[in-house]
Every structure is written in C-alpha cells, then in structure tokens.
Design an enzyme around this catalytic site. Structure first.
Site, mmCIF file in Angstrom:
data_model
loop_
_atom_site.group_PDB
_atom_site.id
_atom_site.type_symbol
_atom_site.label_atom_id
_atom_site.label_comp_id
_atom_site.label_asym_id
_atom_site.label_seq_id
_atom_site.Cartn_x
_atom_site.Cartn_y
_atom_site.Cartn_z
ATOM 1 N N CYS A 276 0.793 -1.239 0.000
ATOM 2 C CA CYS A 276 0.000 0.000 0.000
ATOM 3 C C CYS A 276 0.821 1.284 0.000
ATOM 4 C CB CYS A 276 -0.933 -0.004 1.215
ATOM 5 S SG CYS A 276 -2.096 -1.363 1.175
HETATM 6 N N1 LIG Z 1 -2.905 -6.035 1.764
HETATM 7 C C1 LIG Z 1 -3.390 -5.017 2.428
HETATM 8 O O1 LIG Z 1 -3.105 -4.873 3.601
HETATM 9 C C2 LIG Z 1 -4.313 -4.006 1.776
HETATM 10 C C3 LIG Z 1 -4.882 -3.021 2.583
HETATM 11 C C4 LIG Z 1 -5.750 -2.118 2.025
HETATM 12 C C5 LIG Z 1 -6.035 -2.161 0.661
HETATM 13 N N2 LIG Z 1 -5.450 -3.101 -0.129
HETATM 14 C C6 LIG Z 1 -5.815 -3.100 -1.533
HETATM 15 O O2 LIG Z 1 -6.672 -4.225 -1.785
HETATM 16 C C7 LIG Z 1 -6.430 -4.752 -3.094
HETATM 17 C C8 LIG Z 1 -6.065 -6.221 -3.004
HETATM 18 O O3 LIG Z 1 -4.871 -6.340 -2.255
HETATM 19 P P1 LIG Z 1 -4.367 -7.698 -1.621
HETATM 20 O O4 LIG Z 1 -3.299 -7.322 -0.652
HETATM 21 O O5 LIG Z 1 -5.505 -8.513 -1.138
HETATM 22 O O6 LIG Z 1 -3.727 -8.377 -2.914
HETATM 23 P P2 LIG Z 1 -3.311 -9.936 -3.075
HETATM 24 O O7 LIG Z 1 -2.294 -9.945 -4.145
HETATM 25 O O8 LIG Z 1 -2.991 -10.516 -1.738
HETATM 26 O O9 LIG Z 1 -4.639 -10.624 -3.575
HETATM 27 C C9 LIG Z 1 -5.230 -10.376 -4.798
HETATM 28 C C10 LIG Z 1 -5.827 -11.674 -5.322
HETATM 29 O O10 LIG Z 1 -6.510 -11.384 -6.533
HETATM 30 C C11 LIG Z 1 -6.296 -12.455 -7.424
HETATM 31 N N3 LIG Z 1 -6.578 -11.973 -8.776
HETATM 32 C C12 LIG Z 1 -5.830 -11.220 -9.597
HETATM 33 N N4 LIG Z 1 -6.487 -10.978 -10.732
HETATM 34 C C13 LIG Z 1 -7.687 -11.572 -10.637
HETATM 35 C C14 LIG Z 1 -8.817 -11.677 -11.490
HETATM 36 N N5 LIG Z 1 -8.837 -11.069 -12.669
HETATM 37 N N6 LIG Z 1 -9.858 -12.396 -11.059
HETATM 38 C C15 LIG Z 1 -9.841 -13.006 -9.854
HETATM 39 N N7 LIG Z 1 -8.811 -12.933 -9.004
HETATM 40 C C16 LIG Z 1 -7.753 -12.223 -9.386
HETATM 41 C C17 LIG Z 1 -4.859 -12.860 -7.181
HETATM 42 O O11 LIG Z 1 -4.613 -14.175 -7.629
HETATM 43 C C18 LIG Z 1 -4.796 -12.740 -5.663
HETATM 44 O O12 LIG Z 1 -5.161 -13.952 -5.019
HETATM 45 C C19 LIG Z 1 -5.350 -3.862 -3.697
HETATM 46 O O13 LIG Z 1 -5.944 -2.830 -4.425
HETATM 47 C C20 LIG Z 1 -4.673 -3.273 -2.483
HETATM 48 O O14 LIG Z 1 -4.052 -2.034 -2.754
HETATM 49 C C21 LIG Z 1 -4.608 -4.034 0.409
#
Ligand SMILES: NC(=O)c1ccc[n+]([C@@H]2O[C@H](COP(=O)([O-])OP(=O)(O)OC[C@H]3O[C@@H](n4cnc5c(N)ncnc54)[C@H](O)[C@@H]3O)[C@@H](O)[C@H]2O)c1
Length: 442
Positions: A276
């Site tokens: 992030c």
């Molecule tokens: N990790 C955090 O602490 C956090 C906190 C706040 C916001 N975010 C935001 O949340 C969002 C997700 O982050 P995350 O940390 O969970 O990412 P992540 O990489 O852990 O998970 C994303 C998942 O989406 C899947 N994916 C990718 N493309 C896809 C598609 N077309 N269809 C279905 N699945 C698909 C991936 O395989 C993966 O399992 C991002 O925008 C991030 O900035 C993350």
C-alpha cells in the site's frame, strides 16, 4: 427492494473476487456471520487450498478456514460464470504500479469485464481495491451499463444494478483491529447504491461511514496512505539530520509522543514496504497530471523513503570503516525479510533492496527470517536465498548484522552477545532493553 430484503434476512449470496490479503479475511467475516460466500480467484493453488480447508496466509489459521469451509459457508471456485448466481460481488484484486510507476489497472478492468459478461438485474457490485478517484464511475460504470446480458437498452445504475466503492483498511496481523472492527467508508454511485452497500456492510462491520460519492471514498483511502507516506518520510529525514547532530531520533519521537494533542508519532525505518504505502500515493500523482498538478509532497516523500535503504548501507560502510573493515568482502546478515514485523508478506520489502545494494557494493549477503524460509521470486528480484538459522555460533561469523524487520521471535539478547557489529534500523534492541557499544542505529 428485493436485494435489501435479502441482505437483512442474510439470504444474500456474496461473491468475493480476489482471495488475497483483503478478499480472504473479508470472505471469512461474511461467512462467519452466516452468509453464503463464494470466492473467485485466477490462482488455482489458492482455490485448492481453500477447498482442502487450508490457509495460505500466515496470520489466518487453517482451523478457521477448515471450520468455515466445512460449515459450507465459504466455497471457492475458478468458474467465473457463477458470478451470475451472486447477489453482491466484491472486487478485491491487486492494483500495482507498472514498470513506469503508473497505475496498472489491468486486474480491475479484467475483473469488471468478466462481471459485465455475467451481470444480472438486481446485483450489487462493490470495488474495494485501492485506486485513483474516478475509477468506479469512469471505468466500471460504463462497462456495467452496457453489459452483455442487458441487451440494447442497457442496465441503469441504481435501478437495474447497484455500484459502490468502499476502500479496504486491513492491517494484517494487527491484534487490536481486524476487518469487522475497522469502520468502513462507502460511496455509492446513487443513493440507492449507497443504501444497499451500507446495509450489506452493516451486517459485519462495526461502523459504516457514508460519503457523497465513490470518488470521495476513493480519495479518502489515498489521503490515509499519503498521510502515512509523508509522515514516515518526515521522520526519516529528521533521523538523518539528528544523526549528524548526535541526537537519537527514537528518543526524540518518544519524548514528542507525550504531547497529548497535535502530534501523532511515526517511526523511521529502512524504507517503505508492503502493497500500500509505497504504491498507492502514486495513483494520485498519475491522476493529478491529467489536471496539470504536480503532487510535490508525494514525490518528495517517495524520494526520501526510497533513499532509506541506501542510507542504511552508507551507515553500514561508515561503521565498518571505524573498525578498519571495508564493506567489500564483508559478510553481512540481514535480520528480517518481510516488510513488517511478525508477518510473512514480502511485497516491496526494503530487505530485498538492502540485499541488492549490499551486493552491488561487493558484500557477501545472507538473511534470517523464520517466516520466510526461502526468498520468493518477485517481479524485480530472484535471489534464490534461504534463511540461515540463528545460533551463537552462526551469529558470530558475520562482520555485520543489519536488523531490518523487528520480528518478536528474534533472540535479541543472544544476537547482541554474539554479533561483532549490529546496525539497528528499528530500535529493536533498545526496545528489548539491550544496550551494547556494538549496536549502531541507522
Ligand atoms: N494487503 C493489504 O493490507 C491491503 C490493505 C488495504 C487495501 N489493499 C488493496 O486491496 C487490493 C487487493 O490487495 P491484496 O493485498 O488482497 O492483494 P493480493 O495480491 O494478496 O490478492 C489479490 C488476489 O486477486 C487475485 N486476482 C488477480 N487478478 C484476478 C482476477 N482477474 N480475477 C480473480 N482474481 C484475481 C490474485 O490471484 C490474488 O489472489 C489492492 O488494491 C490493495 O491495494 C490491500
């Protein structure tokens, strides 16, 4: 409204797209409260793990997943046509930067196009992925309005389907706050959209905070993360200034923190990490260019924070020099590989950058981290390194130990007793009440 009734009767079927650090805990939360949740992901391995009731995220226990899966409340699939069977669809896919440090919207766009293929009347779609203001209304809305199943007349938002943005505020492994206990901001495209989205999250989240539009909700998330990035940069800059003046930044922050108003402590470190803070601010920088505005604070904070691993290596060279040792040929052990204490998340970890810079300066580099037995391949790095075990004997072999991530499970006393020299970027030794003239801060 039928959807509202289904939500209130817990009959609503919830689809979560993207089962990572954000999607999986959210799915578990809804499932735990009795909702039927179907998770979608492109990653076959994750789907298999969930079907077997196993976790793939360190701080989420397999028992919790096993129980939820065996209760039949959480299922997972690779079959995206099942989107049409859902009542509410929550998008939690990645939003990284591309190699030009511009928003990579391919995951969000790809997901939205897939949803548009299966969209049916009455569905609610919520975007949770962090993004620039305008994404929900400028990218998602037009795709859904002319979704294939709608035919020539199209779908009308707020009537035929509902659309909202609600940013995720997950703080992995925070013992005080988890998905359900962190207030959630929501912005709907129309009042009806807002109403159903609020009703849904009210079922599982302690407090929902409504705002006037998705763009305000999108901007709120960016403000939160830019605020952190800028304040971390400020304290990192002060660290470097105070260090020259022989003043310990940690002592200064501790003293300033006693002020009961107008001050929030931020702490220095070896550089930003995680998915992030190093990334999200640049979503706004990119969008602001369209409005002919340079986001100077964001750029400056990025510059200072990016410099931190270099600063740590420079300090390391200075300290080794004091003891008549060049960095060239020195054995350096980096403690902690993940970007944050007590988790296994390696994304954007400054430890990876430290390894790169130390290597460029011809040091022999090793690392130790029980959460990361082997360094994963990332888009930028492929080190093929394995974590070394920490014993009195192994610790004494290195010319320099650099504490990068302050995991609680390090034996700080043993390390301090046996190391030749230590650079502590997190004040971890002092926090563990260990002082020694071998320990330097950076
Ligand atoms: N990790 C955090 O602490 C956090 C906190 C706040 C916001 N975010 C935001 O949340 C969002 C997700 O982050 P995350 O940390 O969970 O990412 P992540 O990489 O852990 O998970 C994303 C998942 O989406 C899947 N994916 C990718 N493309 C896809 C598609 N077309 N269809 C279905 N699945 C698909 C991936 O395989 C993966 O399992 C991002 O925008 C991030 O900035 C993350």
């Amino acid at each position: 409204m039928e959807l509202l009734e289904k939500i209130n009767n817990k009959k609503v079927k919830i689809g979560i797209i993207g089962l990572g650090y954000v999607g999986l805990p959210l799915g578990l939360e809804f499932a735990g409260k009795g909702f039927d949740v179907l998770g979608f992901d492109l990653d076959e391995r994750k789907i298999e793990f969930l079907k077997e009731g196993k976790s793939y995220i360190k701080h989420i226990s397999s028992e919790k997943i096993k129980k939820t899966v065996s209760d039949g409340k959480l299922r997972a699939t690779l079959d995206f046509s099942k989107i049409s069977e859902m009542d509410a669809i929550i998008i939690c896919v990645p939003t990284p930067l591309n190699e030009h440090r511009e928003p990579d919207m391919s995951y969000v766009e790809g997901t939205a196009k897939t949803i548009a293929k299966y969209l049916k009347k009455g569905q609610l779609i919520i975007l949770e992925s962090t993004t620039y203001p305008g994404t929900t209304e400028d990218i998602l809305l037009p795709l859904f309005e002319k979704a294939e199943p709608a035919g020539n007349n199209g779908f009308k938002v707020g009537k035929d389907f509902y659309l909202a943005f609600s940013p995720e505020r997950e703080d992995p492994n925070n013992p005080k706050y988890s998905t359900s206990t962190i207030p959630k901001v929501i912005g709907g495209v129309t009042q009806e959209c807002l109403k159903v989205t609020k009703a849904l999250y009210d079922q599982v989240i302690v407090e929902t905070v409504t705002v006037s539009s998705p763009r305000v909700a999108e901007a709120t998330k960016l403000l939160e993360n830019i605020y952190r990035s800028v304040n971390i940069a400020l304290v990192n800059e002060l660290k470097m200034v105070f260090d020259r003046m022989d003043i310990d930044i940690w002592e200064v922050v501790r003293a300033a923190s006693t002020k009961p108003f107008g001050y929030t402590p931020f702490y220095p470190g070896p550089g930003l990490g995680g998915h992030c803070i190093p990334i999200d601010p640049f979503y706004l920088t990119w969008k602001a260019r369209e409005f002919e505005i340079n986001t100077k604070f964001i750029e400056l904070a990025g510059e200072i924070n990016t410099y931190q691993p270099y600063y740590v290596v420079e300090r390391s060279m200075e300290i080794l020099n004091k003891f008549k040792k060049p960095l060239n040929g020195s054995k350096v052990l980096i403690l902690g590989a993940s970007y944050k204490k007590d988790i296994d998340d390696m994304r954007e970890s400054p430890s990876l950058k430290l390894i790169e810079i130390f290597r460029e300066r011809c040091a022999e580099v090793y690392y130790s981290d029980s959460y990361v037995p082997k360094l994963p391949k990332t888009r930028r790095y492929n080190y093929e390194m394995e974590s070394v075990e920490l014993t009195a004997e192994t610790v004494s072999k290195y010319d320099l130990i650099v504490l990068s991530t302050d995991h609680s499970n390090f034996d700080y006393k043993m390390i301090a007793e046996n190391a030749k020299l230590i650079i502590d970027t997190r004040n971890a030794f002092e926090k563990n009440k260990i002082s020694s003239n071998k320990i330097y801060k950076a």
